[in-house]
Motif scaffolding. Structure first.
Motif, PDB file in Angstrom:
ATOM      1  N   TRP A   1       7.095   2.313  10.382  1.00 45.55           N
ATOM      2  CA  TRP A   1       7.329   2.214  11.826  1.00 45.55           C
ATOM      3  C   TRP A   1       8.407   1.199  12.208  1.00 45.55           C
ATOM      4  O   TRP A   1       8.471   0.750  13.344  1.00 45.55           O
ATOM      5  CB  TRP A   1       6.018   1.891  12.581  1.00 45.55           C
TER       6      TRP A   1
ATOM      7  N   GLU B   1       0.173   9.432  11.399  1.00 46.39           N
ATOM      8  CA  GLU B   1      -0.163   8.420  12.403  1.00 46.39           C
ATOM      9  C   GLU B   1       0.417   8.788  13.764  1.00 46.39           C
ATOM     10  O   GLU B   1      -0.087   8.357  14.792  1.00 46.39           O
ATOM     11  CB  GLU B   1       0.338   7.033  11.952  1.00 46.39           C
ATOM     12  N   HIS B   2       1.483   9.580  13.733  1.00 49.20           N
ATOM     13  CA  HIS B   2       2.081  10.054  14.981  1.00 49.20           C
ATOM     14  C   HIS B   2       1.165  11.070  15.658  1.00 49.20           C
ATOM     15  O   HIS B   2       0.989  11.056  16.868  1.00 49.20           O
ATOM     16  CB  HIS B   2       3.440  10.686  14.673  1.00 49.20           C
ATOM     17  N   GLN B   3       0.570  11.949  14.851  1.00 50.12           N
ATOM     18  CA  GLN B   3      -0.250  13.028  15.412  1.00 50.12           C
ATOM     19  C   GLN B   3      -1.667  12.627  15.728  1.00 50.12           C
ATOM     20  O   GLN B   3      -2.276  13.169  16.623  1.00 50.12           O
ATOM     21  CB  GLN B   3      -0.430  14.125  14.373  1.00 50.12           C
TER      22      GLN B   3
ATOM     23  N   GLY C   1       0.815  -1.216   0.000  1.00 48.22           N
ATOM     24  CA  GLY C   1       0.000   0.000   0.000  1.00 48.22           C
ATOM     25  C   GLY C   1       0.846   1.261   0.000  1.00 48.22           C
ATOM     26  O   GLY C   1       0.335   2.356  -0.208  1.00 48.22           O
ATOM     27  N   HIS C   2       2.136   1.121   0.236  1.00 48.06           N
ATOM     28  CA  HIS C   2       2.984   2.309   0.369  1.00 48.06           C
ATOM     29  C   HIS C   2       4.194   2.247  -0.556  1.00 48.06           C
ATOM     30  O   HIS C   2       5.208   2.889  -0.304  1.00 48.06           O
ATOM     31  CB  HIS C   2       3.398   2.465   1.839  1.00 48.06           C
TER      32      HIS C   2
ATOM     33  N   LEU D   1      -4.790   5.000  10.933  1.00 45.92           N
ATOM     34  CA  LEU D   1      -3.955   3.979  10.315  1.00 45.92           C
ATOM     35  C   LEU D   1      -4.218   4.046   8.811  1.00 45.92           C
ATOM     36  O   LEU D   1      -5.366   3.952   8.378  1.00 45.92           O
ATOM     37  CB  LEU D   1      -4.327   2.595  10.851  1.00 45.92           C
ATOM     38  N   PHE D   2      -3.163   4.208   8.029  1.00 44.07           N
ATOM     39  CA  PHE D   2      -3.323   4.339   6.578  1.00 44.07           C
ATOM     40  C   PHE D   2      -3.115   2.995   5.898  1.00 44.07           C
ATOM     41  O   PHE D   2      -2.075   2.365   6.080  1.00 44.07           O
ATOM     42  CB  PHE D   2      -2.341   5.380   6.019  1.00 44.07           C
ATOM     43  N   LEU D   3      -4.114   2.577   5.111  1.00 41.89           N
ATOM     44  CA  LEU D   3      -4.004   1.316   4.384  1.00 41.89           C
ATOM     45  C   LEU D   3      -3.081   1.486   3.192  1.00 41.89           C
ATOM     46  O   LEU D   3      -2.243   0.647   2.920  1.00 41.89           O
ATOM     47  CB  LEU D   3      -5.384   0.851   3.894  1.00 41.89           C
ATOM     48  N   TYR D   4      -3.305   2.574   2.479  1.00 40.74           N
ATOM     49  CA  TYR D   4      -2.444   2.813   1.328  1.00 40.74           C
ATOM     50  C   TYR D   4      -2.421   4.292   0.969  1.00 40.74           C
ATOM     51  O   TYR D   4      -3.283   5.065   1.359  1.00 40.74           O
ATOM     52  CB  TYR D   4      -2.869   1.972   0.106  1.00 40.74           C
ATOM     53  N   ARG D   5      -1.410   4.637   0.242  1.00 45.40           N
ATOM     54  CA  ARG D   5      -1.315   5.943  -0.397  1.00 45.40           C
ATOM     55  C   ARG D   5      -0.592   5.684  -1.703  1.00 45.40           C
ATOM     56  O   ARG D   5       0.549   5.247  -1.713  1.00 45.40           O
ATOM     57  CB  ARG D   5      -0.544   6.915   0.477  1.00 45.40           C
TER      58      ARG D   5
ATOM     59  N   ILE E   1       3.226   9.515   5.996  1.00 42.66           N
ATOM     60  CA  ILE E   1       2.189   8.727   6.680  1.00 42.66           C
ATOM     61  C   ILE E   1       2.518   8.656   8.173  1.00 42.66           C
ATOM     62  O   ILE E   1       1.652   8.757   9.032  1.00 42.66           O
ATOM     63  CB  ILE E   1       2.138   7.304   6.074  1.00 42.66           C
ATOM     64  N   GLU E   2       3.791   8.489   8.465  1.00 44.62           N
ATOM     65  CA  GLU E   2       4.170   8.376   9.887  1.00 44.62           C
ATOM     66  C   GLU E   2       3.925   9.682  10.642  1.00 44.62           C
ATOM     67  O   GLU E   2       3.660   9.649  11.840  1.00 44.62           O
ATOM     68  CB  GLU E   2       5.635   7.925  10.006  1.00 44.62           C
ATOM     69  N   ASN E   3       4.008  10.829   9.949  1.00 43.29           N
ATOM     70  CA  ASN E   3       3.649  12.078  10.625  1.00 43.29           C
ATOM     71  C   ASN E   3       2.174  12.054  11.015  1.00 43.29           C
ATOM     72  O   ASN E   3       1.799  12.408  12.131  1.00 43.29           O
ATOM     73  CB  ASN E   3       3.858  13.291   9.709  1.00 43.29           C
TER      74      ASN E   3
ATOM     75  N   HIS F   1      -7.682   4.490  14.460  1.00 45.58           N
ATOM     76  CA  HIS F   1      -6.897   3.428  15.094  1.00 45.58           C
ATOM     77  C   HIS F   1      -6.628   3.847  16.531  1.00 45.58           C
ATOM     78  O   HIS F   1      -5.960   4.843  16.773  1.00 45.58           O
ATOM     79  CB  HIS F   1      -5.579   3.262  14.323  1.00 45.58           C
TER      80      HIS F   1
ATOM     81  N   GLU G   1       8.743   8.086   6.740  1.00 47.69           N
ATOM     82  CA  GLU G   1       9.108   6.954   5.881  1.00 47.69           C
ATOM     83  C   GLU G   1       9.755   7.392   4.573  1.00 47.69           C
ATOM     84  O   GLU G   1      10.558   6.655   4.017  1.00 47.69           O
ATOM     85  CB  GLU G   1       7.891   6.049   5.602  1.00 47.69           C
TER      86      GLU G   1
ATOM     87  N   PHE H   1      -6.526  -7.542   8.946  1.00 49.81           N
ATOM     88  CA  PHE H   1      -5.087  -7.292   9.095  1.00 49.81           C
ATOM     89  C   PHE H   1      -4.438  -8.440   9.862  1.00 49.81           C
ATOM     90  O   PHE H   1      -3.395  -8.970   9.452  1.00 49.81           O
ATOM     91  CB  PHE H   1      -4.849  -5.971   9.839  1.00 49.81           C
TER      92      PHE H   1
ATOM     93  N   ARG I   1       2.112  -5.146   8.792  1.00 44.33           N
ATOM     94  CA  ARG I   1       1.869  -3.784   9.264  1.00 44.33           C
ATOM     95  C   ARG I   1       2.179  -3.681  10.743  1.00 44.33           C
ATOM     96  O   ARG I   1       1.776  -4.522  11.543  1.00 44.33           O
ATOM     97  CB  ARG I   1       0.407  -3.376   8.994  1.00 44.33           C
TER      98      ARG I   1
END
Lengths: 701, 758
Positions: free
Chosen positions: A181, B468-470, A97-98, B474-478, B464-466, B504, A217, B548, A143
């Motif tokens: 992560w 999910e950090h804030q 997905g990424h 939870l991001f499945l995809y981009r 994405i981590e920014n 999440h 990331e 998941f 994940r």
């Protein structure tokens, strides 16, 4: 690691020349310069350079190396591989997905790292050539969440198939693995590395949790990919050069310069070649810092002016200033490095008339070294800064590079004359103007850098090196209003980077991301630091370093909660002390207020500690080189007319032969000191003195 | 609402947006520094010019370091500028470009309204967030620091930063306001800093309005600190080089920009060019479709901009003069003067505005304007960019024709979520993935996937981590959007970006703002396909955690599952549960030129690189690939048949190859003016050039949904209000241009060139 009384050798491979420096057991400095051998094997230039050092010491290569404590080496191979896109065919594994993250470049890839003037223009900006083609990116089904919890297990069977397809179908030689992560929980990346080695034992594997364990990331992926991309070739090169030196009787350490300003054992650099990228400029700043310590200069602006660029680094309170974000070929990543920033104003920068403002502009285009300035006579037609130097008489047409490269003074004069006609200025006025604009641009960059540090440039000493630095330092140093300017090591100014590499300590950095609000939970922080220390000690052990000789320093990275682009690096107070938190908070406020003013402090806003770093230093003893008076005080070789931009007039100027100058000798401007590799200009009213180490110290008004 | 006689309403910054008069009315107690050095030598000129630009650039860098708001930092949602004493823009930084006129307007209003009382003095700073004065909207706060030489006003240093929440009846911006009173308060220019000391009472007054007072305070203090530091640099420069010299350099740099712009205008015949764009839902629940139109008239070396054809002000989709004019300037400078690198004041001098009041882009108070940044301004940048692009496509100079940038993204797409913190309180999330943008197709170059925006030079999206950090997400995809019919053209639009995410670690949340478009809004240029549609969908009951845990990780829309709730474009807050997944996209931009004219080799390369899927090439581009190689004969035959299908009969001839020689004055991809007549490059006559070439072209109209399956909408009733019109050459069947238009709107006469050609 022997630190006995043998030779210490530093080698810096540059674009054109490979520079070598040896510190002799009796504390002399020996220099050598040879052409770089990028086309065949850069290692040949290294051996040749060291052979020249041996010649200078009247001994054989083997006998020199047998008496050598260490050879420290700055390689440009990694940077070149990236810039020229000649690295390994690299695969990338990313969390399913990424997989597009590397190509999307956070939407900023089109303009990242480009000069200010260019970013406004869609027409003149492109995304860079990809480092990993889209079909070499594979998805991994797994994940981990922000706390490090596994919420989808790693699908090993699919991963194995993907790796096999990359190896067998795409023919990858290196594999970068960057999962979301992973710096919180590296288990999946580590397991993938095992699988990759099972599938293809020879594959160069690079893990993001090891290369750049920090939040973000995209930047982590870039760091991991570049590490993999340069890994195989860089490793081959270091290994073969090391073996060749061993064959020639080097029995002690072969060390590699890192961009963080320290050297590392080859085995460490092989695993993480990323740290060797851009180590050349770091060598120059490290050299300036190391000399400054000996000279007692606590705050130094280190400037390196070459053919195409002007690089500036700072030494504050005897420590080179570091930065964490790098942009290479428009790819941004995080790695601790000595903060050396460039603008395009070197000797080859082209002067032109802006048709709209009808003013004189210098750069950003450069004639480079090929065709180079008009005066080189290689077909360059556009006037450059070096041509202005020739017109003004600062450079002697038959004295360039020790007379080995005659300059076409008439050509330079004609080219600058043509430019002057468009502006209604004389040839001399135009040439002086080119220098003034270049000096102002250089001073501007320096001012930006020092002011960003909350400091006044006038409290610094300027160190000017690189081929074109010493001939211009009188101008930009004066423009800045500094009191003293040093041409480090005199003729050695053109090989300062090699000196810096030779004299740098061994340094290894270990980073961990963390998430603490102040006041910090000390027990939890102790755990984080404890893990790091364990990691550091394991590495030290693997490298055969003696723990008793190591110095360990810990740094914390702090900011106000919510800031993204802020990062204050502060030494961590003693964890055992009762006022740890008060001391840390106070030092954050002190530094923040110093940099941005009292008005920028927000007392109610949360302060956070978001990263820690352990720095392992093995001090490598280096005796100070000192010279002795070698004869009676010399007199000038001749007097010639130089057109000084400060006076806007032709003045009789004493020309000195630098090879005859010794410690204690002094002279006053207007004067020009000619050396084999550079020319030092001293303007009217300035005074130059040679110190005990052979530095030329220019006192400005 | 206003009781006043509409004719008596003035452009005064109170009843209507402020437009400065020819001569500013400044209190005589304030004197402007007007002395100039006779002739600054070209060397000093360059040294000072470079220092001024650097000081402004460093101003931005300092803001970036000190501010805390993610919207501001990633969105580059700020601007720094340097103004001359009379408020004229000298230069601005590489941040949001439509902010360019806001500082000027605010400075000029401040000069007129504040010079007597409370007076403008050394060490002061003025603050304004009144959009009728000059701010883009309430969140974008202008800070102005006058620089004095002695007791004369010498220049202004300014920054504008976006504050996340400045009060009002809903957080951030109000998509449903019908009057400005429902929004955050407007504070017309007031003195925030007096003699270098911030007024704590006024700071408190401002931050008291906000739901996020601490963040606002951090950013406001950062803005003051950065403005003060920069003022100090300008003062030092004046000290060093002399006030007259610095003033002359400022003036000279503006003159130079003006000359460059007039030179480029000189290659373009006089005429008038128009473009319009549509949006939907003036307030949530509204099912209307609304039009913004920008018309550019060129007369000699001047441009006159008007907004005729724009719908009357309604709902929450109006914007005031500061951002509207800023949008037009962004369209002009990004295409015609980007080499000036922000020294744009000279360009501004060449442009006049002649706006009809009471329209969406020229509303009367109390029209609400807080929503400006999300939709209206993007629409106006888009319309102006294409209108200017049409003008550039008429230049006699190929270098100037090549400056057109093609379609931009027509809105700034974002979404906002709220989460209930376990212990109480609220977490706010704003997606900044709109920053990925996409550059539209250009005349000689494809657009750039995730290439950012032409009007935010240094935009950057978070990791994405920014996120999910804030935020508890939870991001499945981009990933990139698939390459299909959207954005197809002779050169194609850059791909946009889609993503899916779920909450999440929290139980309950709401999608408080979302944009699920009913129809695509980015029309292609000169016959290119429209761009794609932005969407926002909620998949309910996905069972994500269990899936998941079982290793089932959705990577694409069709793999998410659950039951899909498609939302209205703008709607009320939608509840979110732990089992819901949101799917969202920022779209692909429009294409340039007829897709059937795209070089087949480039189509093959797109397939090889993965930018375009193989099964679409025949349908979209009429290209036949055999094992990745172009089958030339089959491609020519297929393309001929597809042009015939468009025309309803066989074409008379093949289109002229792109870039082939033509005798006459070329316009766009397919048109030529010869002897006062429109012709297709294939030789087909299209009527007198005094008329609309569309009169002589074949016309075809279909709903936008019918163009290709990619354009199908979840709300067909809304979508079918919008039609795609095509104008085809009756000879060769090439698509000359299209209109993406509200059903029933008149045909746009969008290219009017004054004859005879000079």
């Amino acid at each position: 690691m022997a630190t006995g009384a043998g030779y210490v050798i530093g080698v810096d491979i540059g674009g054109t020349f490979t520079d070598c420096v040896a510190l002799t057991p009796d504390a002399r400095l020996v220099h050598a310069k040879t052409l770089s051998t990028h086309a065949s094997d850069p290692g040949e230039g290294v051996i040749e350079g060291i052979r020249l050092l041996a010649d200078a010491e009247s001994c054989s290569l083997s006998s020199l190396l047998a008496r050598t404590d260490r050879v420290s080496h700055g390689a440009t191979i990694g940077t070149n591989l990236v810039v020229e896109r000649k690295g390994a065919r690299t695969g990338l594994l990313a969390t399913a997905g990424h997989t597009d993250a590397l190509s999307m470049m956070r939407g900023s890839g089109r303009t990242a790292g480009l000069p200010y003037e260019q970013v406004f223009s869609v027409h003149n900006t492109r995304k860079p050539e990809p480092l990993v083609p889209r079909d070499c990116v594979g998805a991994v089904y797994e994940r981990i969440d922000r706390r490090g919890a596994v919420i989808a297990p790693l699908n090993e069977a699919r991963a194995r198939a993907t790796i096999r397809a990359l190896v067998e179908g795409q023919g990858i030689e290196a594999l970068a693995i960057c999962l979301l992560w992973s710096f919180r929980n590296p288990a999946h990346e580590q397991r993938l590395a095992e699988i990759a080695r099972e599938v293809s034992p020879g594959l160069f594997v690079s893990l993001s949790c090891e290369v750049a364990p920090q939040l973000g990331e995209y930047e982590r992926t870039v760091a991991t990919v570049i590490n993999a991309y340069v890994g195989p070739a860089s490793s081959r090169y270091l290994r073969s050069t090391g073996e060749r030196l061993e064959r020639e009787a080097l029995s002690s350490a072969f060390l590699v310069m890192q961009s963080n300003g320290g050297v590392a054992p080859v085995s460490a650099a092989e695993r993480k070649p990323l740290v060797t990228l851009d180590s050349g400029p770091a060598g120059g700043l490290a050299g300036a810092a190391s000399l400054a310590k000996l000279c007692g200069h606590r705050n130094v602006i280190a400037t390196d002016m070459g053919g195409t660029s002007f690089d500036v680094g700072l030494v504050v309170e005897s420590e080179p200033v570091m930065a964490e974000t790098c942009t290479l070929s428009q790819y941004t990543y995080r790695a601790a490095h000595l903060d050396v920033r460039s603008i395009a104003c070197g000797g080859g920068s082209i002067a032109w008339v802006d048709p709209h403002t009808r003013s004189l502009r210098v750069g950003p285009h450069s004639a480079g070294s090929n065709p180079g300035p008009v005066a080189y006579g290689n077909g360059g037609r556009q006037p450059t800064v070096t041509d202005a130097d020739v017109v003004l008489g600062l450079l002697r047409a038959d004295g360039f590079l020790d007379g080995r490269m005659p300059l076409d003074a008439e050509g330079a004069r004609a080219a600058i004359g043509t430019l002057g006609e468009q502006l209604g200025l004389s040839v001399e006025q135009t040439a002086a103007g080119i220098l003034q604009i270049n000096n102002a641009a250089a001073a501007n960059l320096i001012r930006q850098r020092t002011i960003q540090q909350g400091l006044d440039p006038r409290d610094f000493t300027v160190y000017a090196f690189g081929g074109a630095g010493p001939v211009h330092a009188w101008g930009f140093a004066q423009e800045l209003g500094v009191g003293t300017c040093v041409i480090p090591l005199g003729n050695g100014a053109s090989t300062l980077s090699a000196y810096g590499i030779a004299t740098s300590d061994l340094k290894l950095l270990f980073d961990a991301a963390c998430e603490f609000n102040l006041p910090v939970d000390i027990a939890a922080l102790r755990d984080v630091l404890g893990d790091l220390e364990q990691q550091a000690m394991a590495e030290a052990h693997a490298l055969g370093l003696d723990p008793a000789q190591l110095i360990i320093e810990s740094t914390g990275f702090l900011r106000y909660r919510g800031q993204f682009f802020q990062s204050l690096a502060l030494p961590l107070p003693d964890l055992g002390s009762a006022d740890f938190n008060e001391a840390l908070r106070a030092s954050f406020y002190r530094e923040y207020a110093r940099l941005y003013g009292e008005g920028a402090l927000i007392m109610l806003q949360q302060v956070e500690l978001f990263g820690v770093r352990l720095r392992l230093v093995l001090p490598l003893a280096t005796g100070a080189a000192s010279l002795e008076r070698s004869g009676p005080p010399p007199s000038p070789r001749e007097s010639r007319k130089v057109f000084w931009p400060t006076a806007m007039a032709w003045l009789d100027t004493a020309v000195w032969d630098g090879e005859l100058l010794s410690p204690g000798d002094a002279l006053s401007g207007p004067a020009v000191v000619e050396l084999p590799h550079t020319t030092v200009a001293t303007a009217p009213g300035q005074h130059l003195k040679v110190d005990a180490m052979g530095n030329y110290v220019i006192e400005l008004q | 609402m206003s009781e006043a006689d509409p004719a008596a309403i003035e452009w005064d910054g109170i009843q209507r947006s402020y437009m400065p008069p020819e001569t500013l009315c400044i209190d005589p107690s304030l004197r402007l520094f007007e002395a100039r050095a006779g002739q600054v030598d070209p060397i000093t000129f360059e040294v000072v010019r470079n220092a001024l630009i650097s000081a402004n650039f460093e101003h931005g860098a300092l803001l970036e370091k000190l501010c805390v708001s993610p919207v501001l930092l990633f969105g580059r949602d700020f601007q720094t500028s340097l103004l001359s004493a009379n408020g004229e823009l000298a230069c601005m930084g590489p941040n949001i470009q439509y902010f360019g006129n806001s500082a000027s307007r605010t400075a000029q209003w401040t000069l007129e309204r504040r010079s007597a009382n409370p007076g403008i003095r050394p060490g002061d700073m003025f603050f304004n967030n009144d959009a009728y004065v000059g701010s883009p909207h309430q969140n974008d706060c202008v800070l102005l620091a006058p620089v004095f030489v002695g007791d004369e006003l010498f220049a202004w240093v300014s920054n504008i930063i976006h504050h996340v929440d400045v009060g009002g009846s809903v957080p951030k911006q109000h998509s449903g306001a019908t009057e400005v009173w429902q929004e955050a308060p407007l504070f017309p220019s007031f003195k925030l800093v007096e003699n270098r000391v911030p007024r704590e009472d006024l700071i408190a007054m401002f931050i008291r309005q906000s739901r996020l007072p601490l963040m606002i305070e951090c950013d406001l203090r950062a803005a003051i600190a950065a403005c003060e530091a920069t003022r100090g640099k300008i003062e030092a420069m004046v000290e060093r080089y002399g006030a007259q010299t610095v003033a002359s350099v400022l003036a000279g740099a503006l003159d130079a920009g003006e000359r460059l712009f007039r030179d480029r205008l000189g290659t373009i015949p006089d005429g008038r060019w128009s473009h319009r764009v549509y949006t939907e839902a003036a307030v949530p629940g509204d099912r209307g479709v609304y039009c913004y139109q920008t018309n550019i008239t060129k007369r000699g070396d001047r441009l006159i901009v008007d907004n005729g054809g724009t719908d009357p002000q309604v709902g929450a989709i109006s914007l005031t003069f500061g951002p509207y004019s800023g949008a037009v300037f962004a369209a002009l400078t990004s295409q015609m003067a980007a080499d000036l690198a922000g020294v744009y004041g000279g360009v501004y001098r060449c442009v006049e505005f002649d706006l009809e009041p009471g329209l969406l882009s020229s509303p009367n108070h109390p029209a609400p304007i807080s929503y400006t940044g999300a939709n209206p301004v993007g629409s106006c940048i888009y319309a102006a960019t294409i209108a200017v692009g049409k003008m550039l496509s008429c230049s006699a100079d190929p270098d100037v024709r090549a400056l057109a940038l093609g379609p931009t993204i027509p809105h700034f797409y974002t979404n906002g979520l709220e989460f209930d913190r376990p212990g109480g309180g609220l977490d706010l999330f704003s997606s900044l993935d709109g920053m990925f943008g996409s550059l539209g197709a250009m005349p000689d170059r494809d657009g750039v996937a995730a290439g950012g925006h032409s009007w935010i030079p240094e935009s950057v999206a978070p990791n994405i981590e920014n996120y999910e950090h804030q935020s508890p997400l939870l991001f499945l995809y981009r990933r990139y959007l698939d390459g299909g019919a959207e954005g197809a053209g002779r050169t194609r639009g850059g791909l946009g970006v889609e993503q899916a995410f779920a909450q999440h670690g929290v139980e309950a949340g709401r999608a408080s703002s979302h944009m699920n478009e009913s129809f695509a809004k980015s029309q292609g240029q000169w016959g290119g396909n429209p761009g794609s549609r932005s969407f926002f969908r909620i998949h309910r009951g996905v069972g994500l955690a269990q899936r998941f845990a079982g290793g089932d990780i959705p990577e694409r829309s069709e793999e998410i599952g659950g039951s899909v709730t498609a939302l209205a474009y703008k709607g009320p807050s939608e509840p979110l549960g732990p089992d819901d997944v949101i799917e969202w996209a920022t779209p692909t931009t429009g294409g340039w030129g007829d897709p059937l004219s795209r070089d087949p080799a480039r189509v093959a390369a797109d397939v090889a690189s993965g930018d375009f899927t193989g099964e679409n090439v025949a349908r979209v581009y009429g290209v036949v690939l055999t094992e990745g190689e172009v089958d030339g004969e089959a491609t020519a035959a297929l393309r001929c048949r597809m042009r015939g299908d468009r025309m309803g009969r066989a074409p008379l001839r093949d289109p002229a190859p792109h870039g082939s020689e033509c005798c006459g004055h070329a316009v766009g991809d397919a048109l030529v003016i010869t002897d006062g007549h429109w012709n297709c490059r294939c030789g087909e006559a299209l009527g007198p050039a005094t008329a609309n070439y569309k009169d002589g072209a074949l016309f075809r109209e279909m709903t936008a949904q019918q163009v290709a399956p990619e354009y199908l909408s979840e709300d067909p009733e809304m979508a079918d209000q919008v039609m795609l019109r095509e104008w085809l050459c009756p000879g060769c069947g090439v698509r000359i241009d299209t209109e993406l238009v509200r059903r029933g709107d008149p045909v746009l006469h969008d290219v009017m060139i004054d004859l005879p050609l000079g």
